[in-house]
Write a protein that holds these residues in place. Structure first.
Motif, PDB file in Angstrom:
ATOM      1  N   LYS A  64      39.720  51.019  39.902  1.00 48.79           N
ATOM      2  CA  LYS A  64      39.974  49.582  39.903  1.00 48.79           C
ATOM      3  C   LYS A  64      38.794  48.805  39.326  1.00 48.79           C
ATOM      4  N   THR A  65      37.587  49.374  39.447  1.00 48.55           N
ATOM      5  CA  THR A  65      36.396  48.652  38.996  1.00 48.55           C
ATOM      6  C   THR A  65      35.564  49.426  37.978  1.00 48.55           C
ATOM      7  N   SER A 123      43.106  28.382  39.608  1.00 49.33           N
ATOM      8  CA  SER A 123      43.391  28.978  40.914  1.00 49.33           C
ATOM      9  C   SER A 123      44.399  28.113  41.663  1.00 49.33           C
ATOM     10  N   GLY A 138      44.453  29.319  46.577  1.00 56.75           N
ATOM     11  CA  GLY A 138      43.945  30.560  47.131  1.00 56.75           C
ATOM     12  C   GLY A 138      44.640  31.823  46.685  1.00 56.75           C
ATOM     13  N   GLU A 139      45.668  31.724  45.824  1.00 55.60           N
ATOM     14  CA  GLU A 139      46.367  32.921  45.370  1.00 55.60           C
ATOM     15  C   GLU A 139      45.498  33.672  44.367  1.00 55.60           C
ATOM     16  N   ASN A 140      45.471  34.977  44.490  1.00 55.15           N
ATOM     17  CA  ASN A 140      44.671  35.794  43.586  1.00 55.15           C
ATOM     18  C   ASN A 140      45.304  35.865  42.204  1.00 55.15           C
ATOM     19  N   ILE A 141      44.444  35.864  41.186  1.00 54.13           N
ATOM     20  CA  ILE A 141      44.929  36.039  39.818  1.00 54.13           C
ATOM     21  C   ILE A 141      45.406  37.474  39.669  1.00 54.13           C
ATOM     22  N   GLU A 170      45.845  41.122  38.850  1.00 56.91           N
ATOM     23  CA  GLU A 170      44.863  42.059  38.311  1.00 56.91           C
ATOM     24  C   GLU A 170      45.253  42.532  36.913  1.00 56.91           C
ATOM     25  N   ARG A 207      33.696  35.483  35.199  1.00 53.74           N
ATOM     26  CA  ARG A 207      34.318  36.392  34.227  1.00 53.74           C
ATOM     27  C   ARG A 207      34.020  35.976  32.793  1.00 53.74           C
ATOM     28  N   THR A 262      51.965  35.060  39.698  1.00 54.21           N
ATOM     29  CA  THR A 262      52.267  36.239  38.873  1.00 54.21           C
ATOM     30  C   THR A 262      53.322  35.946  37.823  1.00 54.21           C
ATOM     31  N   TRP A 289      51.643  32.006  35.556  1.00 54.84           N
ATOM     32  CA  TRP A 289      50.235  31.785  35.202  1.00 54.84           C
ATOM     33  C   TRP A 289      50.063  31.209  33.795  1.00 54.84           C
TER      34      TRP A 289
END
Length: 524
Positions: free
Chosen positions: A75-76, A177, A180-183, A185, A217, A379, A382
């Motif tokens: 993942k990273t 953003s 609070g929802e995550n972008i 991946e 980023r 999702t 965006w």
């Protein structure tokens, strides 16, 4: 002596760990075992602490197996070499792990000193080859310098930090953003991909000195001309920026905004500029993404003044805009809030837009009976949150969709009246239930709801609530199991006297009289 390649070995069998550790002279082969672990969970912790370049790992282990551990690492980290240690009966697992990006797999029972030495030689050659690209990236100290809030120079990288460079900053255009929802991946381009794309081809006329990540980023690219007499460097740097942008967008399918620093500047000076002027990098949400901008770092840019959030600009909140039933008026008020917020700065615009998103999200939860999945998530939307023009249009369209939905008829009534009735049936036992509560539930003003409710049902909302309560009281009396004061409390009345008056007004008799005469059986 060249630097040794770091290795971690992971296996729940102590004998396997010892055999691999002593089978060959690792240092002579150019390697150094820096860690061992007995399960995937322990190995993951050590990986995050020590960052080995090569991992030998078993598949079946307690707490966390090798497949799950590899998945977490990938993942990273796309660069670390992973060799799977497998038995014949685990071969199907080995094939499954290939999709996770293992470098190679070997059968435990077939490992010999010669086969292991051959494997390590191949690995070393591949790592050296990859190292030609890594020369463009400084070690973790430089990245940590940019990520740190402090401006303290690190003596180990002082020469790099203070060397004048020509600088381009590249930033993937990711959505604002949303509450609070995550972008997602899958839409994020990570640093390793940046480096791969930018170093696959030589930058015409330039030598790449440094590529490193900074907060948000973003990637900083430091270059110097490969000819000392290179003239018209600013225009040629602009041309190179366009080439970089085209290459990134073509290879990833996503848009990127680039910034060119006018003249030479050290990385140390650029960090100072960036830390003091972060707000200017939000302007792309107002001006449009996918562009190239020129930065003058010779003096600190004027910071945008902080002002109150635009959510209640001119006394109008996004919730009030959403309650507006006239489409043209609603659109005008929405644009008014966002235009004024945009004039105050990108942060204020983003805050106002987020308020619109949250107001819509709460409204959708109510009309769809709590089924949050009905509301567009980041999702799926965006691409509509990349700049002001798209954001305003998206909010406008979603408000239209919402109002179209609540205006649909349900059993002969409009959606808002049907929802108001449904809410009253669920909430009439609450003695504090008010017109404002019902109006808030259907996301309309109390005055407008009262007017529409009376127009469609022929009765006021207050009278309808009383009808529901009295009807519920009758049903309880018909059962003959409850005392009057119990019924009074159960149907939403704090006062027995007020309950009796309301009951008499609706039925022509008091509760005790109704109950004594047999209730509904003798009502007619």
């Amino acid at each position: 002596m060249s630097e040794l390649i770091s290795v971690m070995i992971v296996d729940d069998e102590k004998m396997i760990l010892e055999d691999l550790s002593t089978m060959i002279d690792w240092e002579a082969a150019g390697y150094q075992i820096i860690a061992t672990a007995f399960n995937g969970k322990q190995a993951l912790r050590k990986y995050r602490e020590l960052h080995p370049q090569v991992i030998f790992t078993d598949i079946r282990m307690p707490f966390m197996d090798g497949i799950e551990m590899i998945s977490e690492i990938r993942k990273t980290d796309e660069k670390v070499s992973i060799i799977l240690l497998t038995a014949y009966e685990d071969f199907s697992y080995a094939k499954a792990a290939i999709s996770l990006g293992i470098t190679e797999y070997i059968i435990k029972s077939e490992i010999t000193a010669n086969s292991l030495s051959d494997l390590l030689l191949r690995l070393k050659n591949n790592i050296i080859k990859a190292g030609r690209r890594e020369r463009y990236i400084t070690d973790r100290m430089l990245e940590q310098f940019f990520l740190s809030e402090e401006m303290t120079e690190n003596t180990d990288i002082e020469a790099i930090l203070n060397r004048p460079e020509y600088i381009i900053m590249a930033e993937q255009d990711l959505p604002v953003s949303l509450s609070g929802e995550n972008i997602p991946e899958e839409i994020i381009i990570h640093r390793s991909k940046f480096v791969e794309i930018l170093t696959d081809e030589k930058a015409d006329g330039w030598e790449l000195e440094v590529i490193t990540a900074i907060p948000g980023r973003k990637m900083v690219i430091a270059l110097n001309p490969d000819e000392k007499n290179y003239s018209d460097r600013e225009n040629k740097l602009l041309k190179t920026a366009h080439e970089f942008q085209s290459r990134l967008q073509k290879r990833t399918g996503f848009e990127f905004t680039l910034y060119i620093v006018r003249g030479k500047i050290s990385l140390y000076e650029f960090k100072r500029f960036y830390d003091e002027n972060k707000r200017i990098f939000l302007k792309k949400y107002l001006e449009g993404t996918g562009k190239i901008h020129i930065l003058d770092c010779s003096q600190v840019q004027e910071l945008e003044k902080e002002r109150n959030t635009a959510n209640t600009r001119n006394g109008i909140s996004m919730e009030e805009v959403l309650k507006e039933t006239d489409s043209q008026t609603r659109t005008r008020k929405l644009k008014e809030i966002l235009d004024i917020a945009g004039n105050d700065g990108a942060e204020q615009f983003i805050s106002a837009a987020q308020s619109g998103y949250i107001a819509l999200k709460h409204a959708y939860r109510k009309v769809y009976n709590g089924k949050e999945k009905e509301f567009p998530q980041i999702t799926t939307c965006w691409k509509n949150w990349l700049d002001a023009e798209k954001i305003i249009l998206w909010l406008q369209e979603q408000m239209e969709v919402y109002h179209e939905y609540i205006s649909r008829e349900v059993k002969g009534y409009s959606r808002i009246v049907a929802d108001a009735e449904e809410y009253i049936y669920r909430s009439f036992r609450n003695p504090d239930l008010s017109l404002n509560d019902v109006a808030a539930y259907v996301h309309l003003s109390p005055g407008y709801l009262s007017s529409e409710f009376k127009k469609e049902t022929g009765v006021t909302l207050k009278s309808y609530l009383t009808d529901v309560r009295i009807d519920a009281a009758k049903k309880m009396m018909d059962e003959g199991k409850y005392k009057i004061y119990e019924i009074c409390s159960a149907v939403g009345y704090n006062s027995s006297q007020y309950f009796s008056q309301a009951f008499y007004k609706k039925t022509g008799m008091f509760p005790t009289e109704y109950s004594r005469q047999g209730g509904r059986k003798n009502e007619n």
